[in-house]
Scaffold this motif. Structure first.
Motif, short mmCIF file in Angstrom:
data_model
loop_
_atom_site.label_atom_id
_atom_site.label_comp_id
_atom_site.label_asym_id
_atom_site.label_seq_id
_atom_site.Cartn_x
_atom_site.Cartn_y
_atom_site.Cartn_z
N SER A 31 0.82 -1.22 0.00
CA SER A 31 0.00 0.00 0.00
C SER A 31 0.85 1.26 0.00
O SER A 31 0.54 2.23 -0.69
CB SER A 31 -0.92 0.00 1.23
OG SER A 31 -1.92 -0.97 1.10
N SER A 42 -4.17 4.15 -5.34
CA SER A 42 -4.69 3.23 -4.31
C SER A 42 -5.54 2.11 -4.92
O SER A 42 -5.47 0.96 -4.47
CB SER A 42 -5.52 4.01 -3.28
OG SER A 42 -4.71 4.90 -2.56
N PHE A 231 -1.40 3.09 6.29
CA PHE A 231 -1.78 4.51 6.37
C PHE A 231 -2.31 4.84 7.77
O PHE A 231 -2.03 5.91 8.31
CB PHE A 231 -2.85 4.83 5.32
CG PHE A 231 -2.35 4.73 3.92
CD1 PHE A 231 -1.70 5.80 3.31
CD2 PHE A 231 -2.51 3.56 3.19
CE1 PHE A 231 -1.23 5.72 2.01
CE2 PHE A 231 -2.04 3.46 1.88
CZ PHE A 231 -1.41 4.55 1.30
N ASN A 235 -0.67 7.63 10.08
CA ASN A 235 -1.47 8.79 10.50
C ASN A 235 -1.56 8.90 12.01
O ASN A 235 -1.82 9.99 12.54
CB ASN A 235 -2.88 8.69 9.91
CG ASN A 235 -2.89 8.94 8.42
OD1 ASN A 235 -1.96 9.51 7.86
ND2 ASN A 235 -3.95 8.48 7.75
N PHE A 358 -10.92 2.58 -0.57
CA PHE A 358 -9.83 3.38 -0.01
C PHE A 358 -9.20 4.28 -1.07
O PHE A 358 -8.16 4.88 -0.83
CB PHE A 358 -8.78 2.46 0.61
CG PHE A 358 -7.84 3.15 1.55
CD1 PHE A 358 -8.30 3.82 2.68
CD2 PHE A 358 -6.47 3.14 1.30
CE1 PHE A 358 -7.41 4.47 3.54
CE2 PHE A 358 -5.59 3.78 2.15
CZ PHE A 358 -6.06 4.44 3.28
N LYS A 361 -8.41 7.52 0.20
CA LYS A 361 -7.83 7.43 1.55
C LYS A 361 -8.90 7.56 2.64
O LYS A 361 -8.67 8.13 3.70
CB LYS A 361 -6.76 8.53 1.75
CG LYS A 361 -5.64 8.51 0.73
CD LYS A 361 -4.80 7.27 0.87
CE LYS A 361 -3.59 7.30 -0.06
NZ LYS A 361 -3.89 7.31 -1.47
N ASP A 363 -10.54 5.63 5.17
CA ASP A 363 -10.52 4.37 5.93
C ASP A 363 -11.86 4.08 6.60
O ASP A 363 -12.20 2.92 6.86
CB ASP A 363 -9.39 4.36 6.95
CG ASP A 363 -9.46 5.53 7.93
OD1 ASP A 363 -10.37 6.36 7.81
OD2 ASP A 363 -8.59 5.60 8.81
#
Length: 388
Positions: A31, A42, A231, A235, A358, A361, A363
Motif C-alpha cells: 500500500s 490506491s 496509512f 497517520n 480506499f 484514503k 478508511d
C-alpha cells in the motif's frame, strides 16, 4: 507419529511456509511502497493485491483435481515454476500494470491445497489432525515473521527485494520436493465421474460449505485491513521504519494468548465449535469497531489491530483443521482445493473492494464495510448452528 512421518511433515511445513512467506511479506508494504511504481494509485494497488487472489481462486480447484490424478509432486513443482516467473517479472519491472501481470502469474501457482493434501497422504489417519494443527501453527509463525520482516526489508532494501526472496524460496522449495519428499501413491480420482462425485460429496456437506464461506470472509477482512493499516499506523504518528514494531508486538501478544488458550482449554474440533467460532468472529467485529472510531489515536488503533490479529490467528488455525477432519479421505485434494479457492476468492474480493473504497484514503468506508461483512458472517454462523 513415526520418524518418517515427522520428517515429511517438517519438510512440507517448511515448503508451505516458504510458499506463504512471499505471499504475506508483501501485504504490509504494498500500500505504501507500491505507490512508487509508475502509474500507481490506491485502486491499482488494491488490484495488484486482489489479482493474486483472482488467479489463485481460478487455479486452486483444477490443481487439486490434477494432483488427485497426476500426483501431488508434479503439480507442486509446476506451481512453484509459475511463482518463480511471476516473481521475476515483479522484480524486473517498475510499471504498476506489469506488476499486476506478475502478481497474476504468481497467483497461478495455486498449490497450497495440494501441499496440504500431500501431507494427509504421507501421514496416517490417526495423526492427520496433529499434522494439520502443526501446519496451522507453522502458518501462524510464518504469518507473524512475514508481517514483521516485510516492512524491514522494504525500508532497507526496497519493495523489489521481497519479490526476489520469494523467487529464491520457490527454487529452494523445488529442490526439497524433488530430493526429500516421496511421491504419493494415494491418487484416487481418475475420471470425470469421480471428479463429479468429489464435488457432489463436498458441496452437499453443509459444514464444509460453511467453513469455505468463513475462510472467504476471513481473508476478505485480512486483505482489506492491510490496504488501510499502513496509512492508519502512519497517520497515528508512527514512522514507516517503525511499522514492524506495531505488527511484532500485536502478533507476539496474540500468539501468547492463543498458546495459553489452546494449552489450558484443550481444543476439541467436534465439541462446541459454534461457540468458539462466535467468540473469535465477535472479536473481529469489536476490532473493526475500534478501528472505525480510531480518530487517529495510536492507542485506540493499536487495540483494534491487536484484537484483529488475535481473532484472525485463532480462526486461521481452527478452520483448516475442521476441513481436514471432516473432508472425505479419497477427495481430500479436491476438498482442500475448494477450501483454498474460497480463501483466495476472499483475497481477491478484499483487495478489489478494499482498494476501491480506499481510493480517496477514506478508511472509515473500509472499516464500515468490514463491520457489515462480519455481521453477515455472524448471522450465517447462527443459521448454520444445527449443522455443527
Amino acid at each position: 507419529m513415526n520418524n518418517l512421518e515427522k520428517k515429511f511433515l517438517y519438510v512440507l511445513s517448511i515448503i508451505f511456509s516458504f510458499r506463504m512467506f512471499g505471499v504475506f511479506m508483501i501485504l504490509p508494504v504494498l500500500s505504501n511502497y507500491g505507490m512508487s511504481f509508475n502509474g500507481a494509485n490506491s485502486f491499482l494497488i488494491g488490484i495488484s493485491i486482489g489479482i493474486y487472489g483472482v488467479t489463485q481462486s481460478i487455479f486452486q480447484i483444477p490443481f487439486g483435481l490434477l494432483s488427485d490424478k497426476y500426483g501431488r509432486k508434479n503439480i507442486i513443482i509446476i506451481g512453484f515454476l509459475l511463482i518463480i516467473i511471476g516473481s521475476f517479472i515483479c522484480g524486473i519491472f517498475n510499471n504498476i500494470w506489469i506488476i499486476i501481470l506478475g502478481r497474476a502469474i504468481q497467483g497461478m501457482g495455486a498449490i497450497s491445497s495440494v501441499i496440504m493434501a500431500l501431507i494427509t497422504d504421507l501421514t496416517s489417519e490417526k495423526n492427520r489432525i496433529k499434522s494439520m494443527a502443526f501446519i496451522g501453527s507453522s502458518f501462524g509463525i510464518t504469518f507473524a515473521l512475514s508481517i514483521i520482516f516485510g516492512p524491514i526489508l522494504a525500508i532497507n532494501f526496497g519493495i523489489k527485494s521481497i519479490f526476489w526472496i520469494t523467487l529464491f524460496l520457490s527454487i529452494l522449495s523445488i529442490f526439497l520436493i524433488l530430493f526429500i519428499i516421496p511421491s504419493s501413491n494415494k491418487t484416487n480420482n481418475k475420471n470425470i465421474k469421480t471428479f463429479k462425485n468429489a464435488f457432489t460429496s463436498i458441496f452437499n456437506n453443509k459444514f464444509i460449505m460453511y467453513i469455505n464461506l468463513s475462510i472467504f470472509f476471513l481473508h476478505s477482512i485480512l486483505i482489506s485491513n492491510f490496504i488501510v493499516f499502513p496509512f492508519l499506523i502512519s497517520n497515528a504518528g508512527c514512522s514507516l521504519k517503525n511499522h514492524w514494531k506495531v505488527y511484532f508486538l500485536s502478533i507476539l501478544i496474540s500468539l501468547l494468548i492463543l498458546s495459553i488458550l489452546f494449552s489450558f482449554f484443550k481444543f476439541n474440533y467436534s465439541k462446541n465449535i459454534n461457540k468458539k467460532l462466535y467468540f473469535f468472529i465477535s472479536m473481529l467485529l469489536i476490532s473493526e469497531i475500534f478501528l472505525l472510531f480510531n480518530s487517529k489515536n495510536i492507542y485506540i488503533s493499536y487495540i483494534g489491530i491487536q484484537m484483529f490479529f488475535l481473532g484472525f490467528s485463532a480462526l486461521e488455525v481452527i478452520l483448516p483443521a475442521c476441513i481436514s477432519k471432516i473432508a472425505p479421505l479419497k477427495y481430500k485434494g479436491t476438498a482442500m482445493g475448494i477450501y483454498s479457492t474460497s480463501q483466495f476468492f476472499g483475497v481477491a474480493f478484499g483487495g478489489l473492494i478494499g482498494g476501491l473504497l480506499f481510493y480517496n484514503k477514506n478508511d472509515f468506508l473500509v472499516f464500515l464495510f468490514l463491520i457489515l461483512i462480519i455481521l453477515i458472517w455472524i448471522y450465517i454462523t447462527f443459521s448454520y448452528k444445527n449443522n455443527f
